[in-house]
Design an enzyme around this catalytic site. Sequence first.
Site, PDB file in Angstrom:
ATOM      1  CG  ASN A  12      -5.136   9.876  -0.408  1.00 43.84           C
ATOM      2  OD1 ASN A  12      -4.555   9.194   0.779  1.00 43.84           O
ATOM      3  ND2 ASN A  12      -4.379  10.531  -1.032  1.00 43.84           N
TER       4      ASN A  12
ATOM      5  CD  GLN B 143      -2.421  10.727   6.238  1.00 46.49           C
ATOM      6  OE1 GLN B 143      -2.905  10.010   5.133  1.00 46.49           O
ATOM      7  NE2 GLN B 143      -1.222  10.588   6.433  1.00 46.49           N
TER       8      GLN B 143
ATOM      9  CB  CYS C 207      -1.024   6.787   5.274  1.00 52.12           C
ATOM     10  SG  CYS C 207       0.449   6.367   5.285  1.00 52.12           S
TER      11      CYS C 207
ATOM     12  CG  HIS D 139      -0.083   7.395   0.967  1.00 50.33           C
ATOM     13  ND1 HIS D 139       0.043   7.809   2.124  1.00 50.33           N
ATOM     14  CD2 HIS D 139      -0.928   7.724   0.283  1.00 50.33           C
ATOM     15  CE1 HIS D 139      -1.300   8.515   2.158  1.00 50.33           C
ATOM     16  NE2 HIS D 139      -1.974   8.429   1.000  1.00 50.33           N
TER      17      HIS D 139
END
Length: 346
Positions: free
Chosen positions: A309, A145, A151, A288
Amino acid sequence: MAFPIMMKLSIFTLLILGMFASQTSSRVIIKPLTMFEKHEQWMAKYNRVYKNIEERVMRFKIFRDNVEFIEAFNEAGTRPYILGINAFADQTNEEFRASRNGLKVPSLSQERVSKITSFRYENLSVVPSSMDWRKKGAVTPVKDQGQCGSCWAFSAIGATEGINQLSTGKLISLSEQEIVDCDKTSQDQGCGGGYMEDAFEFITKNKGIASESTYPYQATDGTCNKKEESSHAAKISGYEKVPMNDENALLKAVANQPISVSIDAGGMAFQFYSSGVFTGDCGTDLDHGVTAVGYGKSGDGTKYWLVKNSWGTSWGEEGYIRMERGVSAKEGLCGIAMDSSYPIVG
Ligand SMILES: *[C@@H]1O[C@H](CO)[C@@H](O)[C@H](O)[C@H]1NC(C)=O
């Protein structure tokens, strides 16, 4: 038998060998790098250039503090995971959180409550003992990102890529940038943060989402490209919420498709996570958005969630983290069971 062979060697050869041996042994003694040298090597590895000496000194101090924290943590060896001096080693935890953790969980207003639908996996009684959606071809490569609080868009897109592959058989990388630029649902603000459920609502109302290649990621807020927005590589018909504070419900969901989950990724241990099953420290201050793409049990029997992630592949286990599953707190580790959702099709 080494001795007879040795006898044949001339004094000269022995002398040469002796020199060679002493050279070799001097090479074995590794002088520990100074912190300054570690920083220099790190700067070279991650192509970091500072604009002046002041910035370099300032970043060096942060780097030093982080490295000391990481080394002390690993030397203590009291956890089933280790930390690493990764690409984020010259950022304070505060800076890091501000630039990467853009989840904005709205309060559960009447309007939000009214949107909660049934949980389609609630009556499932048997789930596989482990799941890895990567092995089923439902997960695209790890993305990054960048310095943008998007996110939540990556989390939602990860889950959308999953359900699209499961329903069409085709794994297509989809556009986070379209979400960043075009989704103004509720509080969604591109790099300024947003919420996965609102991203699903956007994709639903827009009747689809462009592919990554059509509408590529820029890591910055841009103007919505209407032409690219109208190009649809995948579509969903809505979304559902996983019942809150229930890891068992989350298990049923992840057994069926990749799921958008919310976590508290605020701690230094999370910033520098390198490998193993993460067991904290973390709270439940959800900041997140990530995608749960499986679950399992490690060699020593620790149960974990497999989480994708969006911080590139140099972080964690090639961009993934295994987070402890089945903890005593109903919220789950780092609040992973508190706020999850998934897109639906058809
Ligand atoms: C689960 O089972 C109950 C009881 O049979 C039923 O009322 C409910 O609709 C079922 N839920 C789903 C999502 O199918």
